[in-house]
Design a protein around this motif. Sequence first.
Motif, PDB file in Angstrom:
ATOM      1  N   LEU A  42       0.807  -1.213   0.000  1.00  0.00           N
ATOM      2  CA  LEU A  42       0.000   0.000   0.000  1.00  0.00           C
ATOM      3  C   LEU A  42       0.849   1.277   0.000  1.00  0.00           C
ATOM      4  N   LEU A  43       0.240   2.338  -0.446  1.00  0.00           N
ATOM      5  CA  LEU A  43       0.798   3.688  -0.335  1.00  0.00           C
ATOM      6  C   LEU A  43      -0.140   4.472   0.569  1.00  0.00           C
ATOM      7  N   ALA A  44       0.411   5.240   1.495  1.00  0.00           N
ATOM      8  CA  ALA A  44      -0.444   5.964   2.429  1.00  0.00           C
ATOM      9  C   ALA A  44       0.208   7.277   2.846  1.00  0.00           C
ATOM     10  N   PHE A  45      -0.616   8.157   3.382  1.00  0.00           N
ATOM     11  CA  PHE A  45      -0.192   9.380   4.049  1.00  0.00           C
ATOM     12  C   PHE A  45      -0.828   9.351   5.422  1.00  0.00           C
ATOM     13  N   GLY A  46      -0.218  10.018   6.371  1.00  0.00           N
ATOM     14  CA  GLY A  46      -0.831  10.051   7.690  1.00  0.00           C
ATOM     15  C   GLY A  46      -0.238  11.141   8.554  1.00  0.00           C
ATOM     16  N   THR A  47      -0.679  11.165   9.785  1.00  0.00           N
ATOM     17  CA  THR A  47      -0.270  12.191  10.736  1.00  0.00           C
ATOM     18  C   THR A  47       1.223  12.150  11.010  1.00  0.00           C
ATOM     19  N   PRO A 110     -11.863  13.999  15.935  1.00  0.00           N
ATOM     20  CA  PRO A 110     -12.471  13.670  14.643  1.00  0.00           C
ATOM     21  C   PRO A 110     -11.521  13.943  13.474  1.00  0.00           C
ATOM     22  N   GLY A 111     -11.834  13.312  12.352  1.00  0.00           N
ATOM     23  CA  GLY A 111     -11.037  13.545  11.150  1.00  0.00           C
ATOM     24  C   GLY A 111     -11.738  13.031   9.907  1.00  0.00           C
ATOM     25  N   TRP A 112     -10.967  12.999   8.816  1.00  0.00           N
ATOM     26  CA  TRP A 112     -11.459  12.559   7.513  1.00  0.00           C
ATOM     27  C   TRP A 112     -10.474  11.573   6.915  1.00  0.00           C
ATOM     28  N   ALA A 113     -10.963  10.690   6.088  1.00  0.00           N
ATOM     29  CA  ALA A 113     -10.093   9.757   5.373  1.00  0.00           C
ATOM     30  C   ALA A 113     -10.530   9.676   3.924  1.00  0.00           C
ATOM     31  N   SER A 114      -9.542   9.492   3.068  1.00  0.00           N
ATOM     32  CA  SER A 114      -9.820   9.051   1.701  1.00  0.00           C
ATOM     33  C   SER A 114      -9.102   7.716   1.557  1.00  0.00           C
ATOM     34  N   MET A 115      -9.838   6.737   1.083  1.00  0.00           N
ATOM     35  CA  MET A 115      -9.314   5.383   0.994  1.00  0.00           C
ATOM     36  C   MET A 115      -9.624   4.825  -0.389  1.00  0.00           C
ATOM     37  N   VAL A 116      -8.615   4.211  -1.011  1.00  0.00           N
ATOM     38  CA  VAL A 116      -8.760   3.635  -2.343  1.00  0.00           C
ATOM     39  C   VAL A 116      -8.690   2.115  -2.200  1.00  0.00           C
ATOM     40  N   PHE A 117      -9.620   1.434  -2.837  1.00  0.00           N
ATOM     41  CA  PHE A 117      -9.740  -0.013  -2.749  1.00  0.00           C
ATOM     42  C   PHE A 117      -9.613  -0.647  -4.128  1.00  0.00           C
ATOM     43  N   ALA A 118      -9.005  -1.831  -4.165  1.00  0.00           N
ATOM     44  CA  ALA A 118      -8.970  -2.657  -5.368  1.00  0.00           C
ATOM     45  C   ALA A 118      -9.659  -3.974  -5.046  1.00  0.00           C
ATOM     46  N   ARG A 119     -10.491  -4.426  -5.979  1.00  0.00           N
ATOM     47  CA  ARG A 119     -11.203  -5.692  -5.763  1.00  0.00           C
ATOM     48  C   ARG A 119     -10.365  -6.819  -6.344  1.00  0.00           C
ATOM     49  N   VAL A 127      -5.655  -0.090  -0.926  1.00  0.00           N
ATOM     50  CA  VAL A 127      -4.344   0.090  -1.545  1.00  0.00           C
ATOM     51  C   VAL A 127      -3.757   1.471  -1.247  1.00  0.00           C
ATOM     52  N   HIS A 128      -4.597   2.385  -0.745  1.00  0.00           N
ATOM     53  CA  HIS A 128      -4.132   3.726  -0.372  1.00  0.00           C
ATOM     54  C   HIS A 128      -5.076   4.307   0.673  1.00  0.00           C
ATOM     55  N   SER A 129      -4.484   4.975   1.654  1.00  0.00           N
ATOM     56  CA  SER A 129      -5.308   5.729   2.598  1.00  0.00           C
ATOM     57  C   SER A 129      -4.600   7.019   2.957  1.00  0.00           C
ATOM     58  N   HIS A 130      -5.403   8.010   3.249  1.00  0.00           N
ATOM     59  CA  HIS A 130      -4.914   9.278   3.780  1.00  0.00           C
ATOM     60  C   HIS A 130      -5.889   9.667   4.873  1.00  0.00           C
TER      61      HIS A 130
END
Length: 150
Positions: A42-47, A110-119, A127-130
Amino acid sequence: MSALPLADAAVRAEILDWLEVFAGFVREVDYASARPMWHPDLLAFGTYSDVIQGLETAIATQWDNVWPKTADFAFDLAGTHVLAEGGMAVAVVPWTSSGFHQDGSRFDRPGWASMVFARGEGGWRCVHSHMSLNRGVPQASHATRAVKAR
Protein backbone atom coordinates in the motif's frame (compact mmCIF):
# COMPACT_ATOMS: atom_id res chain seq x y z
CA MET A 1 -18.70 17.43 -17.48
CA SER A 2 -19.84 13.93 -16.55
CA ALA A 3 -21.20 12.97 -13.15
CA LEU A 4 -19.03 11.33 -10.51
CA PRO A 5 -18.92 7.53 -10.80
CA LEU A 6 -21.03 6.82 -7.72
CA ALA A 7 -20.91 3.25 -6.47
CA ASP A 8 -23.99 1.16 -7.00
CA ALA A 9 -25.86 -0.08 -3.92
CA ALA A 10 -24.02 -3.43 -3.78
CA VAL A 11 -20.53 -1.93 -3.97
CA ARG A 12 -21.45 0.81 -1.51
CA ALA A 13 -22.66 -1.83 0.95
CA GLU A 14 -19.44 -3.84 0.53
CA ILE A 15 -17.25 -0.79 1.18
CA LEU A 16 -19.33 0.30 4.17
CA ASP A 17 -19.03 -3.22 5.57
CA TRP A 18 -15.24 -3.11 5.04
CA LEU A 19 -15.06 0.19 6.93
CA GLU A 20 -17.17 -1.12 9.81
CA VAL A 21 -15.09 -4.29 10.18
CA PHE A 22 -11.81 -2.37 9.98
CA ALA A 23 -12.97 0.20 12.56
CA GLY A 24 -13.67 -2.68 14.94
CA PHE A 25 -10.08 -3.89 14.57
CA VAL A 26 -8.82 -0.35 15.26
CA ARG A 27 -10.93 -0.20 18.43
CA GLU A 28 -9.57 -3.61 19.50
CA VAL A 29 -5.98 -2.66 18.51
CA ASP A 30 -5.93 -5.90 16.50
CA TYR A 31 -3.31 -5.52 13.77
CA ALA A 32 -3.31 -9.23 12.92
CA SER A 33 -6.99 -9.24 11.96
CA ALA A 34 -6.70 -5.95 10.03
CA ARG A 35 -3.63 -6.99 7.98
CA PRO A 36 -5.46 -9.07 5.31
CA MET A 37 -7.73 -6.10 4.55
CA TRP A 38 -4.77 -4.11 3.20
CA HIS A 39 -2.53 -4.58 0.20
CA PRO A 40 1.00 -5.43 1.42
CA ASP A 41 2.51 -2.74 -0.85
CA LEU A 42 0.00 0.00 0.00
CA LEU A 43 0.80 3.69 -0.33
CA ALA A 44 -0.44 5.96 2.43
CA PHE A 45 -0.19 9.38 4.05
CA GLY A 46 -0.83 10.05 7.69
CA THR A 47 -0.27 12.19 10.74
CA TYR A 48 3.18 10.82 11.48
CA SER A 49 4.62 10.23 7.99
CA ASP A 50 4.43 11.74 4.55
CA VAL A 51 4.48 8.96 1.95
CA ILE A 52 4.44 5.47 3.41
CA GLN A 53 4.99 2.43 1.21
CA GLY A 54 4.20 -1.00 2.52
CA LEU A 55 1.85 -2.29 5.17
CA GLU A 56 4.57 -3.07 7.71
CA THR A 57 5.88 0.51 7.43
CA ALA A 58 2.34 1.84 7.90
CA ILE A 59 1.91 -0.30 11.00
CA ALA A 60 5.24 0.83 12.48
CA THR A 61 4.86 4.53 11.68
CA GLN A 62 1.10 5.11 11.82
CA TRP A 63 -0.86 2.33 13.50
CA ASP A 64 1.60 2.03 16.42
CA ASN A 65 1.45 5.79 16.95
CA VAL A 66 -2.35 6.02 16.87
CA TRP A 67 -4.33 2.86 17.63
CA PRO A 68 -2.98 2.16 21.16
CA LYS A 69 -3.11 5.86 22.05
CA THR A 70 -6.75 6.51 21.12
CA ALA A 71 -10.14 4.88 21.70
CA ASP A 72 -13.68 4.67 20.32
CA PHE A 73 -12.66 4.84 16.63
CA ALA A 74 -15.63 4.78 14.24
CA PHE A 75 -16.32 5.77 10.66
CA ASP A 76 -19.41 7.89 9.99
CA LEU A 77 -21.01 5.50 7.52
CA ALA A 78 -23.99 7.78 6.88
CA GLY A 79 -21.61 10.58 5.90
CA THR A 80 -19.48 8.37 3.63
CA HIS A 81 -19.22 8.95 -0.11
CA VAL A 82 -18.29 5.94 -2.24
CA LEU A 83 -17.14 6.19 -5.84
CA ALA A 84 -16.47 3.11 -7.94
CA GLU A 85 -15.60 2.09 -11.44
CA GLY A 86 -14.45 -1.32 -12.58
CA GLY A 87 -12.48 -3.04 -9.87
CA MET A 88 -11.60 0.16 -8.00
CA ALA A 89 -13.49 2.11 -5.36
CA VAL A 90 -12.83 5.22 -3.29
CA ALA A 91 -14.35 6.09 0.07
CA VAL A 92 -14.34 9.65 1.37
CA VAL A 93 -15.30 9.19 4.97
CA PRO A 94 -15.44 11.18 8.20
CA TRP A 95 -14.38 9.41 11.38
CA THR A 96 -14.41 9.99 15.10
CA SER A 97 -12.27 8.82 17.99
CA SER A 98 -11.28 9.81 21.50
CA GLY A 99 -7.86 11.18 22.31
CA PHE A 100 -6.31 11.49 25.74
CA HIS A 101 -4.53 14.43 27.31
CA GLN A 102 -1.48 13.71 29.49
CA ASP A 103 -3.69 13.91 32.59
CA GLY A 104 -5.87 11.10 31.18
CA SER A 105 -8.85 13.28 30.32
CA ARG A 106 -10.51 12.59 26.97
CA PHE A 107 -10.97 14.89 24.02
CA ASP A 108 -12.88 14.49 20.75
CA ARG A 109 -10.53 13.49 17.94
CA PRO A 110 -12.47 13.67 14.64
CA GLY A 111 -11.04 13.54 11.15
CA TRP A 112 -11.46 12.56 7.51
CA ALA A 113 -10.09 9.76 5.37
CA SER A 114 -9.82 9.05 1.70
CA MET A 115 -9.31 5.38 0.99
CA VAL A 116 -8.76 3.64 -2.34
CA PHE A 117 -9.74 -0.01 -2.75
CA ALA A 118 -8.97 -2.66 -5.37
CA ARG A 119 -11.20 -5.69 -5.76
CA GLY A 120 -9.39 -9.02 -5.98
CA GLU A 121 -10.17 -12.68 -5.46
CA GLY A 122 -10.62 -12.19 -1.72
CA GLY A 123 -12.77 -9.08 -2.02
CA TRP A 124 -11.83 -5.45 -1.44
CA ARG A 125 -8.37 -4.52 -0.16
CA CYS A 126 -7.26 -1.01 0.65
CA VAL A 127 -4.34 0.09 -1.55
CA HIS A 128 -4.13 3.73 -0.37
CA SER A 129 -5.31 5.73 2.60
CA HIS A 130 -4.91 9.28 3.78
CA MET A 131 -6.26 9.93 7.25
CA SER A 132 -6.21 13.47 8.61
CA LEU A 133 -7.37 15.04 11.83
CA ASN A 134 -9.76 17.95 11.57
CA ARG A 135 -8.15 21.35 11.94
CA GLY A 136 -7.44 22.35 15.51
CA VAL A 137 -7.53 18.81 16.93
CA PRO A 138 -4.45 17.95 19.03
CA GLN A 139 -2.23 15.43 17.23
CA ALA A 140 -0.77 13.90 20.38
CA SER A 141 -2.79 11.42 22.40
CA HIS A 142 -1.40 9.76 25.49
CA ALA A 143 -3.29 6.52 26.12
CA THR A 144 -1.30 3.29 26.42
CA ARG A 145 -3.70 0.55 25.38
CA ALA A 146 -2.21 -2.88 24.69
CA VAL A 147 -1.96 -4.29 21.18
CA LYS A 148 -4.29 -7.31 21.09
CA ALA A 149 -2.49 -9.09 18.22
CA ARG A 150 0.36 -8.10 15.93
